[in-house]
Structure formats: structure tokens, C-alpha cells
Scaffold this motif. Structure first.
Motif, PDB file in Angstrom:
ATOM      1  N   ASN B  96       0.835  -1.198   0.000  1.00 38.43           N
ATOM      2  CA  ASN B  96       0.000   0.000   0.000  1.00 38.43           C
ATOM      3  C   ASN B  96       0.870   1.250   0.000  1.00 38.43           C
ATOM      4  OD1 ASN B  96      -2.267  -1.554   0.045  1.00 38.43           O
ATOM      5  ND2 ASN B  96      -2.795  -1.145   2.196  1.00 38.43           N
ATOM      6  N   HIS B 101      -4.238   1.364  -2.797  1.00 34.77           N
ATOM      7  CA  HIS B 101      -4.648   0.501  -1.677  1.00 34.77           C
ATOM      8  C   HIS B 101      -4.983  -0.883  -2.231  1.00 34.77           C
ATOM      9  CE1 HIS B 101      -6.235  -0.300   2.390  1.00 34.77           C
ATOM     10  NE2 HIS B 101      -7.007  -1.148   1.741  1.00 34.77           N
ATOM     11  N   THR B 146     -13.180   1.682   6.911  1.00 33.69           N
ATOM     12  CA  THR B 146     -12.012   2.188   6.194  1.00 33.69           C
ATOM     13  C   THR B 146     -12.475   3.107   5.061  1.00 33.69           C
ATOM     14  OG1 THR B 146     -10.866   0.133   6.667  1.00 33.69           O
ATOM     15  CG2 THR B 146      -9.941   1.510   4.911  1.00 33.69           C
ATOM     16  N   PRO B 169       0.765  -3.146   4.690  1.00 35.50           N
ATOM     17  CA  PRO B 169       0.119  -1.840   4.870  1.00 35.50           C
ATOM     18  C   PRO B 169       1.157  -0.731   4.959  1.00 35.50           C
ATOM     19  CG  PRO B 169      -0.088  -3.205   6.862  1.00 35.50           C
ATOM     20  CD  PRO B 169       0.641  -4.033   5.846  1.00 35.50           C
ATOM     21  N   THR B 188      -2.702  -5.176  12.104  1.00 36.27           N
ATOM     22  CA  THR B 188      -3.804  -6.108  12.322  1.00 36.27           C
ATOM     23  C   THR B 188      -3.833  -7.130  11.188  1.00 36.27           C
ATOM     24  OG1 THR B 188      -5.378  -4.768  11.073  1.00 36.27           O
ATOM     25  CG2 THR B 188      -5.187  -4.321  13.446  1.00 36.27           C
ATOM     26  N   ALA B 191      -5.506  -5.621   8.270  1.00 33.80           N
ATOM     27  CA  ALA B 191      -4.659  -4.739   7.453  1.00 33.80           C
ATOM     28  C   ALA B 191      -3.845  -5.553   6.450  1.00 33.80           C
ATOM     29  CB  ALA B 191      -3.740  -3.910   8.338  1.00 33.80           C
ATOM     30  N   GLU B 196      -8.420  -2.973   6.125  1.00 36.67           N
ATOM     31  CA  GLU B 196      -8.146  -1.852   7.035  1.00 36.67           C
ATOM     32  C   GLU B 196      -6.745  -1.354   6.759  1.00 36.67           C
ATOM     33  OE1 GLU B 196      -8.498  -3.481  10.970  1.00 36.67           O
ATOM     34  OE2 GLU B 196     -10.680  -3.781  10.786  1.00 36.67           O
ATOM     35  N   LYS B 197      -6.453  -0.177   7.336  1.00 36.14           N
ATOM     36  CA  LYS B 197      -5.069   0.295   7.360  1.00 36.14           C
ATOM     37  C   LYS B 197      -4.446  -0.141   8.684  1.00 36.14           C
ATOM     38  CE  LYS B 197      -5.790   4.359   4.504  1.00 36.14           C
ATOM     39  NZ  LYS B 197      -5.251   5.689   4.246  1.00 36.14           N
ATOM     40  N   ALA B 198      -3.128  -0.047   8.777  1.00 32.72           N
ATOM     41  CA  ALA B 198      -2.487  -0.307  10.070  1.00 32.72           C
ATOM     42  C   ALA B 198      -3.000   0.723  11.076  1.00 32.72           C
ATOM     43  CB  ALA B 198      -0.980  -0.212   9.936  1.00 32.72           C
ATOM     44  N   LYS B 199      -2.987   0.317  12.359  1.00 33.06           N
ATOM     45  CA  LYS B 199      -3.477   1.234  13.395  1.00 33.06           C
ATOM     46  C   LYS B 199      -2.541   2.430  13.539  1.00 33.06           C
ATOM     47  CE  LYS B 199      -4.711  -2.339  16.486  1.00 33.06           C
ATOM     48  NZ  LYS B 199      -4.835  -2.807  17.861  1.00 33.06           N
TER      49      LYS B 199
END
Lengths: 222, 209
Positions: B96, B101, B146, B169, B188, B191, B196-199
């Protein structure tokens, strides 16, 4: 085959409703552990390969395929293959006990715990050492054939007839369409990029593309 | 979520009885070794999971040479951790960036990189995800909370062959100097599938400040 498993682009199946990752369990019922392990272990008896196994699930009645949970589909496929290969009979499944003598241990090799773990740790590659000259190259435009085989195929319906671009070559991989019949033949496997608008027209939900791995027999130059 | 919605306190369901009955039949006929079944469940319930992929991602984030190795020879680079085997024989990593993405799906079944992520979650194998990830990725991402800018290109990878895809990610801002161990708390499993994206550091209490 144009079965219920070929889901890409289908409507009306509802929200995804994912379980929060932090609260997820690997198995939700004990029988799922059994369905998982029995499926993996019986495949190691060597009577069928992964494409035979996939096809056993996807040739269920579409209503059953969609109604079943994931591991119910695994269970259904495994049961079908056990019967079709003669390892058990439908009558034995119905009664839940052996009606013919237990399998002669000389004729079949049942893997123990070390053997199953070694097998899953080793994996099984799907590429072949065959020397094959690819007919297509990175950047070439291709159109997926408009074909509708009754048997097993890994060309999703939503790609058929669509034009994409060869993104990369993955080498020579076992061809699933004939592997389902136990034949091991290799064709060049390509990663093909399809623009979202080519696949979904004006309904594409933004800039993007779908990348699909497709074997040479699925493709024509465009 | 299982479709019948029963919980563990209810009597065994029909499917539970049928599966257990088949397992007993196979044991009686000498076609499976119960110890082998236990070994398979133990490995995939407890030993192989997203903790593997998190190590790959954080090393890629912190070591440019490793990231290049992952691009050039992902099987060897992932194999450097010992994460090899079934459903991970042919790995591809997709990265990403602010402009791109990536999202992984298997529309035809449930192909998934077991060696780095373990067995797939229920939603990944579900008809709603498999049907919509290719045709409506933005809507799918929205269900996971997201949101991407309108000009971000979404690349969806449909795992139709034995190639297995894992998303690297984007490394979150404000994590310079973090240890690999702390960075892992931001990665996660979702991710690494791309939903999702990384936290962000603020969403990972307990990580390095």
C-alpha cells in the motif's frame, strides 16, 4: 462450471457483518475442527487432489452451497469424495459405522501426526519445471475467452469476454481444469489486470482494478 | 458468524452429529489417525496465525533490504522466518502507498495465505465478501470503517490460482524509532488482507510512546 461458488459481482447477499478481529475465534463449533481436520487428513490418503476437492464442493446444488456454512461445504465435499473413491459407502455414512471390513492397512497409508505436520509444513508446489514458451508477455492486451465449461475452471464468470493487460508471468502452473480429472499438465499462469470500468462499467465504485491469475488457455490476444 | 446462531450450551446440532459420526466411521475403518486430526487442529488453531505476518510486515517496514528481498523473492524472504508450507507455496506481497490501496479476496472459494495469516476469518469466506470485494471494494472497505480518498486506486487481488497474496500496509506516521515488537501492535490481520489500514499510534495503547 457456472456454479454458486462463482460469486464475484453477485448482488443481494447482504452485509459482511465481520466479527471484530480481537474477539474472533478460529473455530466457532467443535464440529468445525473435525470437518477441517478430516478434510485435510483424508486428502493425504492420495485419492484426490486440491482441484478435485474444490470441485466436489462447487458441484453441490447451488441452494445447498449458498445455504451451507463454510465448513459444512467442506464436509459435504469430503463426504462426496470418500464415497466416490470407494473409501466408505453412503450406507456406512447413514449408519455411522463400518459395514465392510476396515481398510487393509497394507493397501492404504494413513498418515500419523508427524506425517501430517510434515506434509503441511512442506506444502505442495503447484508450478512445474516444464519448459514452455509463453505466448503472451507483460503489457499485452488479452481477452478472456467467452467459455462456459461444465467442469472445473478457475476463470471467474465476471472476467469472461473482458479485456485486460498482462501484469506479470507466474511461470508454468498445473492447469486446474484438467487437474480435476487427475491430469497434471502445465500452462503459463499470468496475472491479468482488468480496469474496474472494464468489468463493471459505469457502476465501478471508483478508480481501481482487479487482478486475476489466469492460465494461458483462458486467454486470447486482444 | 455461524449461520445457525446456536451457542455451545444447546444440544448438539444435526451437523455436529453428522460430522462426528463421519469422523468415528473413518477412525473405525482405519482411514484417519485421531492423533493426526488433533495435530492438525492444534497447528492451525494455536500455532499458525497472523502473528507470523506481523513479523514479516514490521521487518519490511524497518529494513529496506528485507523489503526488496520480499519484492524479489517473497517465498525466500518469508521463509527466512520459517513461515512455509501449505497454502503459502507461492507468495506475492502487494504494498500500500498513499496512491494505491490493495485488497485480497478469493471469489471462487477461500484461498488465503495460511503460512502468514493462519486460517481465514469467517467473513473472508462468506458470500457477501466474496461477491462484493471485486465489484464494490469501496463499499466493502466502508463496512470495515475504512475510508479512502476518492482518487486512491484500489487494487483487488482475486486469488484464483495457487498464488497467495499478502498486503504490506503503509507504516503509520509517528512511529520513527519504534522497535519491531512495538510496531507489531499496529499491524492487524485485517490490514494484511487490506480491509483496514495499520493502526495509528494513538489507537494502540501500550505501544511505545
Amino acid at each position: 462450471m457456472n456454479g454458486a461458488h462463482d460469486l464475484g459481482g453477485m448482488h443481494g447477499l447482504g452485509p459482511i457483518n465481520p466479527e471484530p478481529e480481537t474477539e474472533e475465534r478460529r473455530f466457532h463449533y467443535d464440529w468445525e475442527r473435525s470437518a477441517f481436520a478430516v478434510t485435510i487428513a483424508t486428502a493425504m490418503l492420495g485419492r484426490w487432489n486440491i482441484d478435485v476437492s474444490r470441485h466436489s464442493r462447487e458441484r453441490q446444488h447451488p441452494i445447498d452451497y449458498l445455504k451451507n456454512s463454510y465448513y459444512e461445504n467442506w464436509f459435504a465435499g469430503t463426504k462426496t469424495l470418500l464415497v466416490e473413491t470407494g473409501l466408505v459407502t453412503t450406507e456406512e455414512i447413514a449408519q455411522g459405522r463400518a459395514l465392510t471390513p476396515p481398510t487393509d492397512p497394507e493397501s492404504i497409508k494413513v498418515p500419523g501426526p508427524d506425517e501430517v505436520l510434515n506434509a503441511v509444513k512442506a506444502g505442495r508446489r503447484a508450478d512445474l519445471d516444464d519448459v514452455v514458451t509463453p505466448a503472451l508477455a507483460t503489457g499485452d492486451k488479452v481477452r478472456v475467452k467467452n467459455f462456459h465449461p461444465i467442469g472445473h475452471t478457475r476463470a471467474p464468470r465476471y472476467t469472461r469476454g473482458r479485456v485486460g493487460t498482462i501484469e506479470r508471468l507466474h511461470g508454468v502452473h498445473i492447469f486446474p481444469d484438467t487437474h480435476k480429472d487427475g491430469v497434471v499438465e502445465g500452462y503459463t499462469l499470468y496475472c491479468v489486470r482488468f480496469d474496474a470500468a472494464e468489468l463493471w462499467g459505469a457502476d465501478a465504485d471508483g478508480p481501481g482494478a482487479v487482478f486475476v491469475d489466469l492460465w494461458e488457455p483462458y486467454l486470447d490476444p486482444a | 458468524m455461524p449461520h445457525d446462531g446456536h451457542d455451545h450450551t444447546e444440544p448438539p446440532s444435526d451437523i455436529a452429529l453428522r460430522v462426528k459420526s463421519l469422523e468415528s466411521l473413518l477412525v473405525e475403518k482405519g482411514l484417519v489417525d485421531p492423533a493426526a486430526l488433533d495435530a492438525l487442529v492444534d497447528r492451525y488453531e494455536h500455532r499458525v496465525g497472523p502473528q507470523n505476518g506481523k513479523k514479516v510486515v514490521t521487518r519490511a517496514w524497518t529494513n529496506p533490504d528485507y523489503l526488496q528481498w520480499l519484492r524479489d523473492d517473497p517465498n525466500a524472504a518469508i521463509g527466512d522466518f520459517g513461515f512455509t508450507g501449505r497454502q503459502g507455496e507461492h507468495m506475492v506481497i502487494v504494498e500500500n502507498t498513499p496512491e494505491v490501496h490493495n485488497l485480497v479476496v478469493c471469489t471462487l472459494c477461500s484461498c488465503y495465505p495460511w503460512t502468514v495469516l493462519g486460517l481465514p476469518p469467517v467473513w473472508y469466506k462468506s458470500a457477501p465478501y466474496r461477491s462484493r470485494a471485486v465489484s464494490e471494494p469501496r463499499g466493502v472497505l466502508a463496512e470495515f470503517g475504512t475510508a479512502l480518498d476518492d482518487d486512491v486506486e484500489i487494487r483487488v487481488w482475486d486469488s484464483t490460482s495457487e498464488m497467495r497474496y499478502m498486503v504490506i500496509p503503509e507504516r503509520p506516521a509517528g512511529t520513527g524509532g519504534w522497535s519491531a515488537e512495538d510496531l507489531e501492535t499496529l499491524v492487524t490481520r485485517n490490514a494484511m488482507i487490506g480491509v483496514e489500514k495499520a493502526k495509528k499510534p494513538a489507537d494502540a495503547p501500550g505501544a511505545a510512546a
